[in-house]
Design a protein around this motif. Structure first.
Motif, short mmCIF file in Angstrom:
data_model
loop_
_atom_site.label_atom_id
_atom_site.label_comp_id
_atom_site.label_asym_id
_atom_site.label_seq_id
_atom_site.Cartn_x
_atom_site.Cartn_y
_atom_site.Cartn_z
N ASP A 171 0.81 -1.22 0.00
CA ASP A 171 0.00 0.00 0.00
C ASP A 171 0.85 1.27 0.00
O ASP A 171 0.31 2.38 0.01
CB ASP A 171 -0.91 0.03 1.24
N HIS A 184 -9.85 -0.63 2.98
CA HIS A 184 -10.74 -1.33 3.91
C HIS A 184 -10.71 -2.83 3.58
O HIS A 184 -11.20 -3.25 2.54
CB HIS A 184 -12.15 -0.75 3.75
N ARG A 185 -10.14 -3.63 4.47
CA ARG A 185 -10.05 -5.08 4.25
C ARG A 185 -10.58 -5.82 5.48
O ARG A 185 -9.84 -6.49 6.21
CB ARG A 185 -8.60 -5.49 3.97
N GLU A 187 -12.29 -8.49 5.75
CA GLU A 187 -12.26 -9.95 5.68
C GLU A 187 -10.95 -10.52 6.21
O GLU A 187 -10.87 -11.70 6.58
CB GLU A 187 -12.48 -10.41 4.24
N SER A 188 -9.91 -9.69 6.27
CA SER A 188 -8.63 -10.17 6.80
C SER A 188 -8.18 -9.36 8.01
O SER A 188 -7.00 -9.24 8.30
CB SER A 188 -7.55 -10.16 5.72
N ARG A 196 -15.61 1.40 3.38
CA ARG A 196 -15.13 1.74 2.04
C ARG A 196 -15.02 3.25 1.85
O ARG A 196 -14.20 3.73 1.06
CB ARG A 196 -16.06 1.14 0.98
N GLN A 199 -11.53 4.56 2.37
CA GLN A 199 -10.45 4.28 1.43
C GLN A 199 -10.04 5.56 0.73
O GLN A 199 -10.88 6.31 0.23
CB GLN A 199 -10.90 3.22 0.42
N SER A 227 -3.33 -13.71 7.68
CA SER A 227 -3.98 -13.79 6.37
C SER A 227 -2.98 -13.83 5.23
O SER A 227 -3.35 -13.74 4.06
CB SER A 227 -4.93 -12.58 6.19
N ARG A 229 -0.74 -11.55 4.63
CA ARG A 229 -0.38 -10.21 4.20
C ARG A 229 0.89 -9.74 4.91
O ARG A 229 1.21 -10.23 6.00
CB ARG A 229 -1.53 -9.24 4.48
#
Length: 361
Positions: A171, A184-185, A187-188, A196, A199, A227, A229
């Motif tokens: 990023d 915005h993540r 899920e992880s 969102r 962002q 995750s 990342r």
């Protein structure tokens, strides 16, 4: 089960009703918000149970007022405001499912506070921030360390703690025109406060980009989170918790890094420099206090509130009410400068000299 056999919503126990409300809010709320509302409603539920209110349909205006009186004697006005606002929303939900009397929510008193009572003026002052950054940028020992990288990011972006924690290496763009992408993540495990809508790309100074590059090359732990990342701000175990970020913030902002301790202590023997006690230093600052100082600094530099709001992902009204902690003289100077920039060209148009000379007599 027939409709006739279904329970009357007014017979819901307060605890069950509170959980039902939180489930309703979960799809459009962050985990942090849900956690805060659960704690506030837990206090109300426990009070209901202690006074014998076994069903929400038993709630009356007097009960609401009695709870208000109890809490107002125990907590600060700003905390009371938050608790009563949450309670009002909960009661509105109960009205919508026809579990309590209509308009009961209007009997939930939310104190109308002055902005001064609602905000915390503590911030990382501009002079202190610049002194710390000067120290880190000129230090052979600490240049590019995680503490330095964290402070550069927090001060120049004005981002929230959750946003900084959410950043991955991918990023961060550190080439000729460096910038950072907040994403915005959920899920992880790294949601942004405004989802969102939070962002955004944020441009950073070239000097900050160079610090981040040194940090990535020389100091960052080469780790992945659960995750898979690669967090930008990494601990040895992966992505740091919010509490770990807070500790890093306290340790990175201690004034004894660059000057004599204002509290009469010596750094080699001071317990406050230790990780578990860094928050006890009266001059160290939390992530929120750095954000407050950064936003105030941007405004003092003459940035329009709308531009600051876009950069830090907050409403203009929120910035003016909760983050703008300039002293009165600075605020007056800022308003005067802004007025000059916006209106001076228009005022010059009002000068009648040119129009008089151009009149055709």
């Amino acid at each position: 089960m027939s409709r006739r056999d279904r329970p009357d919503p007014s017979e819901l126990p307060a605890r069950e009703a509170a959980e039902r409300y939180l489930r309703r809010r979960r799809p459009d709320s962050t985990d942090k918000s849900i956690k805060g509302w659960r704690y506030r409603l837990k206090l109300f539920v426990e009070w209901c149970e202690s006074v014998g209110i076994t069903e929400v349909g038993q709630l009356r205006g007097y009960d609401i007022d009695e709870y208000y009186e109890l809490r107002s004697s125990e907590i600060a006005p700003a905390t009371l405001e938050g608790e009563m606002h949450t309670l009002r929303k909960f009661v509105e939900f109960l009205e919508n499912i026809e579990a309590v009397d209509e308009d009961l929510h209007e009997k939930v008193r939310v104190p109308n506070l002055d902005p001064e009572d609602r905000t915390n003026d503590t911030k990382l002052a501009t002079d202190d921030a610049l002194a710390l950054l000067e120290y880190y940028r000129n230090s052979e020992k600490d240049y590019g360390t995680r503490a330095h990288a964290y402070l550069e990011l927090a001060w120049t972006t004005g981002a929230r703690q959750g946003g900084l924690r959410a950043l991955d290496i991918r990023d961060v763009y550190l080439d000729d025109d460096p910038w950072i992408h907040f994403l915005h993540r959920p899920e992880s495990g790294t949601p942004l406060k405004n989802k969102r809508a939070g962002q955004r790309p944020v441009v950073i100074p070239r000097e900050t980009a160079e610090v981040l590059q040194t940090y990535i090359d020389d100091y960052r732990y080469d780790v992945h989170d659960e995750s898979g990342r690669q967090p930008l701000l990494a601990s040895a175990a992966g992505r740091p918790t919010t509490n770990t970020i807070r500790v890093w913030s306290y340790m990175a902002t201690q004034p004894c890094l660059h000057t004599v301790c204002p509290h009469g202590k010596e750094r080699p023997t001071c317990g406050w420099v230790e990780r578990n006690h860094a928050s006890k230093c009266p001059s160290s600052r939390s992530p929120h206090q750095i954000r407050t100082g950064a936003i105030t600094h941007m405004l003092n530099l003459g940035w329009p509130p709308e531009d600051v709001a876009e950069r830090v992902n907050a409403a203009v009204k929120t910035i003016e009410q909760h983050y703008d902690h300039a002293d009165p003289r600075e605020r007056q100077r800022r308003l005067r400068d802004r007025m000059e920039k916006r209106r001076r060209p228009l005022v010059e148009d009002l000068n009648p000299t040119d129009e008089i000379e151009e009149r055709d007599y």
